[in-house]
Design an enzyme around this catalytic site. Structure first.
Site, PDB file in Angstrom:
ATOM      1  N   GLU A 498       0.836  -1.200   0.000  1.00 42.17           N
ATOM      2  CA  GLU A 498       0.000   0.000   0.000  1.00 42.17           C
ATOM      3  C   GLU A 498       0.876   1.257   0.000  1.00 42.17           C
ATOM      4  O   GLU A 498       0.576   2.239  -0.687  1.00 42.17           O
ATOM      5  CB  GLU A 498      -0.946  -0.025   1.215  1.00 42.17           C
ATOM      6  CG  GLU A 498      -1.855   1.181   1.365  1.00 42.17           C
ATOM      7  CD  GLU A 498      -2.869   1.354   0.235  1.00 42.17           C
ATOM      8  OE1 GLU A 498      -2.987   0.479  -0.645  1.00 42.17           O
ATOM      9  OE2 GLU A 498      -3.541   2.402   0.229  1.00 42.17           O
ATOM     10  N   LYS A 502       0.593   4.033  -2.910  1.00 44.07           N
ATOM     11  CA  LYS A 502       0.274   5.442  -2.621  1.00 44.07           C
ATOM     12  C   LYS A 502       1.342   6.342  -3.230  1.00 44.07           C
ATOM     13  O   LYS A 502       1.040   7.364  -3.849  1.00 44.07           O
ATOM     14  CB  LYS A 502       0.198   5.698  -1.104  1.00 44.07           C
ATOM     15  CG  LYS A 502      -1.049   5.206  -0.444  1.00 44.07           C
ATOM     16  CD  LYS A 502      -2.227   6.127  -0.569  1.00 44.07           C
ATOM     17  CE  LYS A 502      -3.325   5.618  -1.435  1.00 44.07           C
ATOM     18  NZ  LYS A 502      -3.955   4.376  -1.337  1.00 44.07           N
ATOM     19  N   LYS A 620     -11.513   7.856  -9.783  1.00 47.52           N
ATOM     20  CA  LYS A 620     -11.891   7.392  -8.444  1.00 47.52           C
ATOM     21  C   LYS A 620     -12.620   6.049  -8.522  1.00 47.52           C
ATOM     22  O   LYS A 620     -12.409   5.180  -7.693  1.00 47.52           O
ATOM     23  CB  LYS A 620     -12.781   8.453  -7.780  1.00 47.52           C
ATOM     24  CG  LYS A 620     -13.170   8.142  -6.353  1.00 47.52           C
ATOM     25  CD  LYS A 620     -12.014   8.347  -5.403  1.00 47.52           C
ATOM     26  CE  LYS A 620     -12.319   7.865  -3.992  1.00 47.52           C
ATOM     27  NZ  LYS A 620     -11.110   7.555  -3.225  1.00 47.52           N
TER      28      LYS A 620
HETATM   29  C1  F6R Z   1      -5.720   3.532  -4.696  1.00 46.20           C
HETATM   30  C2  F6R Z   1      -7.125   3.327  -5.023  1.00 46.20           C
HETATM   31  C3  F6R Z   1      -7.471   2.230  -5.948  1.00 46.20           C
HETATM   32  C4  F6R Z   1      -8.773   1.540  -5.518  1.00 46.20           C
HETATM   33  C5  F6R Z   1      -9.218   0.519  -6.576  1.00 46.20           C
HETATM   34  C6  F6R Z   1     -10.453  -0.226  -6.145  1.00 46.20           C
HETATM   35  O1  F6R Z   1      -5.539   4.631  -3.850  1.00 46.20           O
HETATM   36  O2  F6R Z   1      -7.963   4.030  -4.549  1.00 46.20           O
HETATM   37  O3  F6R Z   1      -6.443   1.294  -6.051  1.00 46.20           O
HETATM   38  O4  F6R Z   1      -8.545   0.924  -4.287  1.00 46.20           O
HETATM   39  O5  F6R Z   1      -9.466   1.159  -7.798  1.00 46.20           O
HETATM   40  O6  F6R Z   1     -11.528   0.645  -5.975  1.00 46.20           O
HETATM   41  P1  F6R Z   1     -12.790   0.206  -5.141  1.00 46.20           P
HETATM   42  O7  F6R Z   1     -12.347   0.019  -3.720  1.00 46.20           O
HETATM   43  O8  F6R Z   1     -13.774   1.334  -5.294  1.00 46.20           O
HETATM   44  O9  F6R Z   1     -13.293  -1.072  -5.719  1.00 46.20           O
END
Ligand code: F6R
Length: 625
Positions: A498, A502, A620
């Protein structure tokens, strides 16, 4: 996490200067980051269908637009009004569950942000007393509870009834109440959930945060916990729950609106990192009982079904995958169930071996990531039980699962996930302990010790967050390094992954995470004098092995940054720089150890002049395969 707002104004003001409806709608638009499942408002005043008039809409991001189109019958010249934008926790995001909630006769309206933990026992009592409750929310009981106290002691007024009602309530709240018998009064109260108030000549305001009412005043008061405020045009009085008068703390703010939306932080990522203690606390809220047991209300699988599980599969992407990886250690160790974890986009196309005795846990902040959505769909079609961990109520995945465990981090705007990641790890650890409880794989004493340790996590995360300056200084030292290696073993390994993710996603620097023990099987060839190695070296059962791996890179000239527990000078001796964190039970350590990783990446990106909230090439929510 919901947003609330209120305004009361005197007859002295021109409607054009301070129009109640405009103030509410504009404020709610600024509060939408706190949730937008539904919106609603109530106005008090003459000239409409009713002296207390209410409108609600549950059309997602279009709810506010819907409200403004449905104002027929509203008071012509309202003296006061309250509004709400919802992030559903208890009850689906539909119109019945939207705020404001009213009493039995529509004389009182109430908006609330928080969770009323004893709502079931209160509503049972109120229904037995003849009250008629219409929604599935925990909030509606408050309206009826206040109604019953007002009926019993009308001489004590609305504020007295609110105080009496809150004496019976457990949980968190920021609330605002209006009643048509006191048309220019708003009564507000707070415990845990935020609430600020402001005054101007002839008006008074309240809101969940400053941006909602910035522009109407720059002079605010923060309502402390367990205080009740009475807002009248131009005047605010505050008392304790017992009715003792107190002076609220004033706060002058000269931020502009953009800065205020970020609560004074430079970017949303910084703001959201500082919301992490609350995200963890809210995710634990009402799941840990004082007698040391765990309750998972939203999980509609029976204990019998949980006992029939022989294997667990976790599917997720990115940071959510890392949270899942952390959970693997906890589920295997505490619940003694084998856990496989896969990246969602890989799981689906490899003919996975799952059946009706497999629990597939889909982890997704957004609940919309198509890779994970398709993976859990595939698992379901193969007969597995599917449990979703997500931050978004009623998201596609939440609807697909046999059960859902919500993280309660509130909406996350920064593209790099921070507070939702911590909330995911917390929720997964709660689930791991729940599985252990159901399968009786931990003794009551062991379980009690773990639950105590879990309860202290929000404070420890808050403590880790105070080290921002020290982390920034380390980032400054290595700002010109082109690449970084992140190492960890056991639960430190996903923390390292992680940390690397990041750093690469917001600072665009080369950063790779490896299991520390695997380095010598190849990646150590990357290490040369000046290579920066960031390693998780908090006290876990594999600490000695980690330190041995640190020695391997140090002897090849690497600059070593170690994440170490406060006061652990023995670990510090092996480091060029230390990122200090509070210690905890080792399987909970990822919740805390990941914090300096996030802060390091954030500092590095800022030092490089980058927009941390909108990193290049990223979105996002990823809804393409
Ligand atoms: C990294 C980040 C992405 C999400 C990934 C899954 O900071 O935000 O790696 O974790 O795209 O997204 P979700 O959790 O919405 O399925």
């Amino acid at each position: 996490m919901c947003g609330i707002i209120g305004i009361t104004r005197g007859p002295g003001l021109d409607a054009g200067e301070c129009e109640v409806l405009d103030v509410l709608v504009e404020g709610l638009a600024r509060l939408e980051y706190r949730g937008y499942d539904s919106a609603g408002l109530a106005l008090v005043g003459p000239g409409g269908d009713d002296p207390l008039w209410r409108v609600r809409a549950a059309n997602g991001t279009r709810s506010l637009d819907d409200l403004t189109k449905r104002t027929e019958g509203a008071p012509a010249d309202p003296s006061a009004g309250i509004g709400h934008t919802r992030w559903a926790t208890h009850g689906r995001p539909n119109e019945e569950n939207a705020h404001p909630h009213t009493d039995c006769h529509g004389h009182l309206a109430l908006v609330h942000n928080g969770i009323i933990e004893n709502h079931v026992e209160l509503s049972d009592r109120l229904i037995a007393d003849g009250h008629h409750l219409e929604s599935e929310t925990d909030t509606e009981v408050l309206a009826h509870l206040i109604e019953s106290h007002l009926a019993a002691h009308p001489d004590e007024g609305l504020a007295g009834a609110v105080r009496a009602a809150l004496a019976e309530v457990r949980g968190a709240f920021a609330l605002a109440v209006v009643h048509d018998s006191e048309p220019d009064v708003i009564v507000a109260a707070r415990r845990v959930s935020p609430l600020i108030m402001g005054v101007s000549d002839g008006a008074a305001f309240l809101a969940s945060d400053i941006p909602a009412i910035l522009g109407l005043t720059h002079d605010f008061f923060i309502l402390d916990d367990d205080r009740v405020a009475e807002l009248r045009p131009g005047v605010i009085t505050v008392t304790t729950l017992e009715g003792e008068p107190v002076e609220p703390a004033p706060l002058h703010v000269d931020w502009d609106l953009d800065a205020a939306r970020k609560d004074g932080y430079d970017d949303f990522m910084a703001k959201e990192m500082h919301e992490q203690p609350k995200a963890v606390a809210d995710t634990l809220l009402d799941r840990l009982l004082p007698d040391g047991t765990l309750v998972l209300d939203e999980v509609h699988l029976t204990n019998e079904q949980f006992r029939g599980i022989t294997k667990v599969f976790v599917v997720a992407c990115g940071s959510s995958y890392h949270a899942g990886l952390m959970a693997k250690y906890a589920i295997e160790h505490w619940a003694r169930l084998p856990v496989e974890i896969d990246i969602s986009s890989e799981f689906r196309y490899r003919n996975p071996v799952v059946d009706e005795h497999t629990l597939v846990i889909g982890v997704s902040q957004s609940g919309e990531t198509v890779d994970t959505f398709q993976a859990v769909r595939e698992a379901k079609s193969l007969g597995a039980k599917v449990l979703i961990i997500t931050n978004v109520v009623d998201s596609s995945m939440a609807r697909e699962g046999d059960a859902v465990l919500y993280t309660r981090a509130g909406p996350e705007i920064g593209v790099a996930s921070t507070k939702t990641h911590l909330a995911q790890i917390t929720a997964l650890e709660v689930l791991a302990l729940y599985l252990a409880q159901v399968r009786e794989t931990l003794s009551p004493a062991e379980a009690r010790g773990l639950l105590d340790a879990m309860g202290s996590l929000p404070d420890k995360v808050a403590e880790a967050m105070t080290r921002g300056d020290a982390v920034h200084a380390v980032a400054e030292r290595f700002r010109d390094s082109p690449s970084f290696i992140f190492l960890g073993r056991h639960v430190g390994y996903p923390v390292a992954l992680e940390g690397a993710l990041k750093l690469k996603e917001i600072s665009y620097l080369r950063a790779e995470g490896f299991p520390a023990g695997e380095l010598k099987h190849g990646p150590i060839a990357l290490v040369e004098p000046g290579t920066v190695v960031v390693c998780v070296a908090t006290r876990t059962p594999v600490w000695e092995k980690v330190i041995a791996n640190v020695a391997e890179v140090k002897s090849r000239g690497a600059s070593v940054v170690l994440v170490a527990n406060d006061g652990d000078e023995e670990t510090a001796r092996h480091a060029d720089e230390v990122l200090w964190v509070p210690a905890t039970e080792h399987l909970f350590a990822p919740v805390i150890d990941v914090v300096p990783m996030q802060m390091f990446a954030h500092s590095m990106a800022r030092l490089h002049g980058l927009d941390v909230d909108r990193p290049r090439n990223l979105a996002k929510t990823v809804t393409v395969e």
